[in-house]
Motif scaffolding. Sequence first.
Motif: not given
Lengths: 112, 114
Positions: A12-15, A17, A19, A85, A110-112
């Motif tokens: 899981s990665v933040q938008e 950033r 990966s 994602s 990928v989370t906003p």
Amino acid sequence: DQQVKQNSPSLSVQEGRISILNCDYTNSMFDYFLWYKKYPAEGPTFLISISSIKDKNEDGRFTVFLNKSAKHLSLHIVPSQPGDSAVYFCAANENSGYALNFGKGTSLLVTP
Amino acid sequence: DVKVTQSSRYLVKRTGEKVFLECVQDMDHENMFWYRQDPGLGLRLIYFSYDVKMKEKGDIPEGYSVSREKKERFSLILESASTNQTSMYLCASSLRDAGQETQYFGPGTRLLVL
């Protein structure tokens, strides 16, 4: 025996950033490596590849790095976007073979 | 662009039925492949073909057969479907180029065997 291993089932990665998806292999005869991206209920889509004569290949936001001595490759996505994602499969092939050897995949969120 | 098509996106069959999955590619590729994808197991090769009428077993051929009568078409046959063959089936094709093999996949067929 699994010759291509993706040891992280999920990431899981933040938008925005980076990966980093990792892949290890055991067969020293592999000379061509690929990454595929797969959305649910769709077929895998070819993303990027690298030949064993190179150690880096770049295509837009996607870069694949190959470390032959460590038998390791990685896919970097910069910057990550929510549309990235998906499940990412690493695959490898040896010159004398027809078939690709696939890892089990890493699910990237990928989370906003 | 390479186009690989599969005859059905979703199929529901009963145990014991004979099931045909069809795959067609339009890029004159020599090689064609059938995989199944199951959660946690990745893509596993069932059969492949490197020429018309030629076939080779992959990692999990049991319970399956294949047919390649024309270059563009590769069929997967489940002789007597069983519940453990419920899966996502993926067809791929490739043009072997200078020893490098990029496979292009169809959209997949999700098969449910009841």
